[in-house]
Design a protein around this motif. Structure first.
Motif, mmCIF file in Angstrom:
data_model
loop_
_atom_site.group_PDB
_atom_site.id
_atom_site.type_symbol
_atom_site.label_atom_id
_atom_site.label_comp_id
_atom_site.label_asym_id
_atom_site.label_seq_id
_atom_site.Cartn_x
_atom_site.Cartn_y
_atom_site.Cartn_z
ATOM 1 N N ASN A 15 -7.275 0.624 -22.651
ATOM 2 C CA ASN A 15 -6.663 1.234 -21.488
ATOM 3 C C ASN A 15 -5.425 0.441 -21.258
ATOM 4 O OD1 ASN A 15 -8.598 3.261 -20.886
ATOM 5 N ND2 ASN A 15 -10.370 1.857 -19.987
ATOM 6 N N GLY A 16 -4.702 1.093 -20.748
ATOM 7 C CA GLY A 16 -3.383 0.040 -19.819
ATOM 8 C C GLY A 16 -2.851 -1.310 -21.383
ATOM 9 N N ASP A 17 -2.928 -2.335 -20.820
ATOM 10 C CA ASP A 17 -2.631 -3.955 -21.655
ATOM 11 C C ASP A 17 -4.476 -4.640 -21.267
ATOM 12 O OD1 ASP A 17 0.114 -3.191 -21.474
ATOM 13 O OD2 ASP A 17 -0.088 -4.511 -18.932
ATOM 14 N N GLN A 18 -5.189 -3.837 -21.958
ATOM 15 C CA GLN A 18 -6.466 -4.435 -22.322
ATOM 16 C C GLN A 18 -6.904 -3.622 -23.126
ATOM 17 O OE1 GLN A 18 -9.440 -5.408 -18.439
ATOM 18 N NE2 GLN A 18 -7.822 -4.413 -18.009
ATOM 19 N N LEU A 19 -7.643 -4.401 -24.022
ATOM 20 C CA LEU A 19 -8.356 -3.958 -25.519
ATOM 21 C C LEU A 19 -9.921 -4.328 -25.231
ATOM 22 C CD1 LEU A 19 -8.010 -1.873 -27.900
ATOM 23 C CD2 LEU A 19 -7.681 -4.515 -28.959
ATOM 24 N N GLN A 20 -10.409 -3.522 -26.196
ATOM 25 C CA GLN A 20 -11.691 -4.059 -26.444
ATOM 26 C C GLN A 20 -12.536 -4.035 -27.999
ATOM 27 O OE1 GLN A 20 -15.411 -2.588 -23.482
ATOM 28 N NE2 GLN A 20 -15.592 -1.901 -25.762
ATOM 29 N N THR A 21 -12.106 -4.878 -28.791
ATOM 30 C CA THR A 21 -12.565 -4.503 -29.946
ATOM 31 C C THR A 21 -14.640 -5.044 -30.850
ATOM 32 O OG1 THR A 21 -11.890 -4.788 -32.608
ATOM 33 C CG2 THR A 21 -11.605 -6.146 -30.668
ATOM 34 N N THR A 22 -14.839 -3.909 -30.968
ATOM 35 C CA THR A 22 -15.926 -3.985 -31.836
ATOM 36 C C THR A 22 -16.200 -3.886 -33.773
ATOM 37 O OG1 THR A 22 -16.879 -3.441 -30.629
ATOM 38 C CG2 THR A 22 -18.005 -3.655 -32.071
ATOM 39 N N GLN A 23 -16.731 -4.237 -34.445
ATOM 40 C CA GLN A 23 -16.690 -4.846 -36.139
ATOM 41 C C GLN A 23 -17.580 -5.524 -36.652
ATOM 42 O OE1 GLN A 23 -14.068 -6.855 -39.162
ATOM 43 N NE2 GLN A 23 -12.618 -6.013 -38.383
ATOM 44 N N LEU A 24 -18.456 -4.250 -37.378
ATOM 45 C CA LEU A 24 -19.401 -4.559 -37.516
ATOM 46 C C LEU A 24 -19.023 -4.134 -39.281
ATOM 47 C CD1 LEU A 24 -22.514 -3.879 -38.533
ATOM 48 C CD2 LEU A 24 -22.215 -1.925 -39.146
ATOM 49 N N MET A 83 -22.315 -9.671 -40.466
ATOM 50 C CA MET A 83 -22.157 -9.917 -39.086
ATOM 51 C C MET A 83 -21.547 -8.517 -37.600
ATOM 52 S SD MET A 83 -18.994 -13.121 -38.513
ATOM 53 C CE MET A 83 -17.810 -11.828 -38.133
ATOM 54 N N LEU A 84 -21.658 -8.728 -36.834
ATOM 55 C CA LEU A 84 -21.289 -8.062 -35.884
ATOM 56 C C LEU A 84 -20.496 -8.629 -34.601
ATOM 57 C CD1 LEU A 84 -21.457 -4.898 -33.838
ATOM 58 C CD2 LEU A 84 -23.309 -6.024 -33.293
ATOM 59 N N GLN A 85 -18.794 -8.516 -34.666
ATOM 60 C CA GLN A 85 -18.302 -9.187 -34.102
ATOM 61 C C GLN A 85 -17.656 -8.508 -32.637
ATOM 62 O OE1 GLN A 85 -15.591 -10.818 -35.535
ATOM 63 N NE2 GLN A 85 -14.360 -12.279 -34.554
ATOM 64 N N HIS A 86 -17.568 -8.501 -31.432
ATOM 65 C CA HIS A 86 -16.877 -7.930 -30.649
ATOM 66 C C HIS A 86 -16.208 -9.326 -29.465
ATOM 67 C CE1 HIS A 86 -17.011 -5.186 -27.162
ATOM 68 N NE2 HIS A 86 -16.386 -6.139 -26.175
ATOM 69 N N GLU A 87 -15.192 -8.802 -29.170
ATOM 70 C CA GLU A 87 -13.912 -9.326 -28.931
ATOM 71 C C GLU A 87 -13.037 -8.360 -27.882
ATOM 72 O OE1 GLU A 87 -12.105 -12.813 -30.817
ATOM 73 O OE2 GLU A 87 -10.282 -10.852 -31.264
ATOM 74 N N ARG A 88 -12.882 -8.938 -26.805
ATOM 75 C CA ARG A 88 -12.226 -8.521 -25.726
ATOM 76 C C ARG A 88 -10.721 -9.055 -25.075
ATOM 77 N NH1 ARG A 88 -15.695 -5.124 -21.508
ATOM 78 N NH2 ARG A 88 -17.435 -4.459 -22.789
ATOM 79 N N MET A 89 -9.612 -8.220 -24.537
ATOM 80 C CA MET A 89 -8.235 -8.819 -25.670
ATOM 81 C C MET A 89 -7.284 -8.229 -24.227
ATOM 82 S SD MET A 89 -7.696 -8.581 -29.143
ATOM 83 C CE MET A 89 -9.246 -7.828 -29.937
ATOM 84 N N ARG A 90 -5.924 -8.836 -23.350
ATOM 85 C CA ARG A 90 -5.036 -8.222 -22.644
ATOM 86 C C ARG A 90 -3.869 -8.817 -22.703
ATOM 87 N NH1 ARG A 90 -6.761 -8.538 -15.849
ATOM 88 N NH2 ARG A 90 -4.443 -7.098 -15.004
ATOM 89 N N ARG A 91 -3.474 -8.071 -22.057
ATOM 90 C CA ARG A 91 -1.604 -8.486 -22.751
ATOM 91 C C ARG A 91 -0.862 -8.839 -21.336
ATOM 92 N NH1 ARG A 91 2.568 -4.978 -24.284
ATOM 93 N NH2 ARG A 91 4.150 -5.873 -25.581
ATOM 94 N N PHE A 92 -0.262 -9.852 -21.865
ATOM 95 C CA PHE A 92 0.131 -9.990 -20.128
ATOM 96 C C PHE A 92 2.041 -9.294 -20.751
ATOM 97 C CE2 PHE A 92 -3.053 -11.629 -19.709
ATOM 98 C CZ PHE A 92 -4.338 -11.783 -18.290
ATOM 99 N N GLY A 93 2.400 -9.311 -19.857
ATOM 100 C CA GLY A 93 4.521 -9.245 -20.087
ATOM 101 C C GLY A 93 4.636 -8.074 -20.649
ATOM 102 N N GLY A 94 5.572 -8.662 -21.732
ATOM 103 C CA GLY A 94 5.828 -7.604 -22.337
ATOM 104 C C GLY A 94 7.376 -6.656 -21.781
ATOM 105 N N SER A 95 8.270 -6.002 -22.412
ATOM 106 C CA SER A 95 9.492 -4.850 -21.813
ATOM 107 C C SER A 95 9.554 -4.204 -22.651
ATOM 108 C CB SER A 95 10.684 -6.483 -21.747
ATOM 109 O OG SER A 95 11.425 -5.769 -21.300
ATOM 110 N N GLY A 122 -17.024 -12.904 -29.793
ATOM 111 C CA GLY A 122 -18.039 -13.433 -30.421
ATOM 112 C C GLY A 122 -19.169 -12.380 -31.257
ATOM 113 N N ALA A 123 -19.742 -13.051 -31.706
ATOM 114 C CA ALA A 123 -20.019 -12.846 -32.991
ATOM 115 C C ALA A 123 -22.130 -13.309 -33.536
ATOM 116 C CB ALA A 123 -19.692 -13.006 -34.759
#
Length: 342
Positions: free
Chosen positions: A136-145, A186-198, A212-213
Motif C-alpha cells: 500500500n503506497g510506501d508500505q510493504l509486508q512480505t511473508t515467505q515459507l 522456516m516461516l518469515q514475516h517482515e514489514r517495510m516502509r519507504r521514505f523519501g524518493g523522487s 522475524g522468523a
C-alpha cells in the motif's frame, strides 16, 4: 528428499513461461522478473563460515489474487489454494515470489578431517521458498515459507568440491563431520516502509524493516534499514539480498523500461536476536556437532546497482559480527545479482 526438491524446481521452471500468457493484461505494465544471485566469502577475502550460496528467484507481476490470476502458472495457483493462511489481502498491489536456493557453511581450517569442536559445523542446504508481497503506497509486508533439506542429501560437499576444482582452490576435508539429513522449514514475516524518493533524475530514499522468523531452520527477530542514492531510483523496497523482499521482488507502482541508464549506491544494516540457527545449533532431533552461538548478531553492507532496459546488475559486500563464541574472525562475504524483466 533432494531429488524431490529438484523435481519441484524443474516443474516450477517449466511452468514459468506461462507468465507470458497473452491473457495476463498486466504483463506489459509490470512484467515478471527472473533474478539469479551468487554469494561467496571469497569476495570478502575469506573461505569459511557462509562459504557459498546460489539462489534463483522467479517474481510474478502484480496480481489480482493468488488462485485465479492468469499471470500465475497453473501450478502456482494450485499450490496457493493450500496456503491461504499466509497470503495477504486487501492491499493495492501484491505479487508472488518463488525461490530455489543452495547454501554451504564450513569451518576455517580446510585441511583437517577430524571434528573441529570449537568451529562451526559443515552444513549444506537446499531450500524452496514461496513468498507473498503486498503493498500500500510506501508500505510493504512480505511473508515467505521456506522448505528444504540440510545434510548430505543437499550435496554441499559435491557442490563445493566442484566449484573449488574450477577455481583451483583447496578441497575441504572434513565433510564426513557434517550435520545429518534433516527436513527443515522456516516461516518469515517482515514489514517495510519507504521514505523519501523522487520523481526527478537524481534522488534518495530510505527503507526501514522489522520482522522475524520461526522454524527448525532458524528462529529470530530482526530490525534494520537501507539508504540509497542515485540516478533514476527504482520504485521498490531495496536492493539488498539479505531481506526476503530485496532484489526488486516487491510490487512496483511504476516501472521504467526505457533505454536510459539507471544506477544507485546503497548502504544497509540488519540486527538480529537469534533463538535458533540450525547451522550453529546442530540437528534438531539428533545429536550432532554444534557451537555456542551469539544471541545478538548484526550485518552491515554496501553495494552498487546498475540498470538498463530490462536488465539489472547489483554487487554488494557484507560484514557481520561474530556468530558464535569461538569464531576467529567476523564473517565477510560478497554478493552478485543479475536480474531481467521478461
Amino acid at each position: 528428499m533432494s531429488r524431490v526438491v529438484a523435481l519441484l524446481a524443474l516443474l516450477w521452471l517449466a511452468a514459468f513461461p506461462a507468465f507470458a500468457d497473452e491473457t495476463c493484461e498486466r504483463r506489459t505494465e509490470l512484467p515478471p522478473t527472473v533474478n539469479f544471485r551468487v554469494d561467496n566469502d571469497l569476495f570478502g577475502g575469506q573461505d569459511q563460515g557462509y562459504s557459498n550460496g546460489v539462489q534463483l528467484t522467479l517474481v510474478s507481476p502484480n496480481l489480482a489474487d493468488y488462485t485465479q490470476d492468469p499471470c500465475l502458472p497453473r501450478l502456482a495457483r494450485l499450490v496457493n489454494r493450500y496456503l491461504g493462511a499466509i497470503q495477504p489481502s486487501g492491499f493495492e498491489q501484491q505479487n508472488m515470489v518463488v525461490t530455489f536456493a543452495h547454501a554451504i557453511f564450513t569451518p576455517t581450517d580446510f585441511s583437517r578431517s577430524d571434528l573441529i569442536e570449537d568451529d562451526r559445523p559443515y552444513v549444506g542446504g537446499f531450500l524452496v521458498g514461496l513468498g507473498y508481497n503486498a503493498r500500500n503506497g510506501d508500505q510493504l509486508q512480505t511473508t515467505q515459507l521456506r522448505l528444504g533439506m540440510i545434510g548430505p542429501s543437499a550435496r554441499g560437499e559435491e557442490v563445493q568440491n566442484g566449484v573449488h576444482r574450477i577455481i583451483g582452490a583447496d578441497r575441504f576435508k572434513g565433510w564426513d563431520n557434517q550435520l545429518h539429513d534433516e527436513p527443515v522449514f522456516m516461516l518469515q514475516h517482515e514489514r517495510m516502509r519507504r521514505f523519501g524518493g523522487s520523481e526527478g533524475v537524481w534522488g534518495w530514499d530510505a527503507i526501514s524493516h522489522y520482522g522475524g522468523a520461526v522454524g527448525t531452520l532458524a528462529t529470530f527477530a530482526n530490525v534494520g534499514g537501507e539508504v540509497r542514492f542515485g540516478l533514476r531510483l527504482p520504485d521498490d523496497f531495496g536492493s539488498t539480498p539479505l531481506r526476503p523482499a530485496g532484489e526488486n521482488t516487491a510490487p512496483r507502482s511504476q516501472t521504467r523500461r526505457g533505454g536510459a541508464w539507471r544506477w544507485h549506491g546503497f548502504l544497509t544494516a540488519d540486527a538480529r536476536w537469534v533463538l535458533r540457527d540450525i547451522t550453529l545449533d546442530g540437528n534438531t532431533w539428533r545429536d550432532s556437532h554444534s557451537v555456542d552461538k551469539e544471541p545478538f548478531v548484526a550485518y552491515v553492507g554496501f553495494g552498487f546497482a546498475l540498470m538498463k532496459g530490462s536488465w539489472k546488475f547489483a554487487l554488494a559486500r557484507y560484514q557481520g559480527t561474530r556468530e558464535f563464541e569461538t569464531q576467529k574472525e567476523p564473517p565477510v562475504f560478497g554478493s552478485f545479482t543479475i536480474s531481467r524483466a521478461l
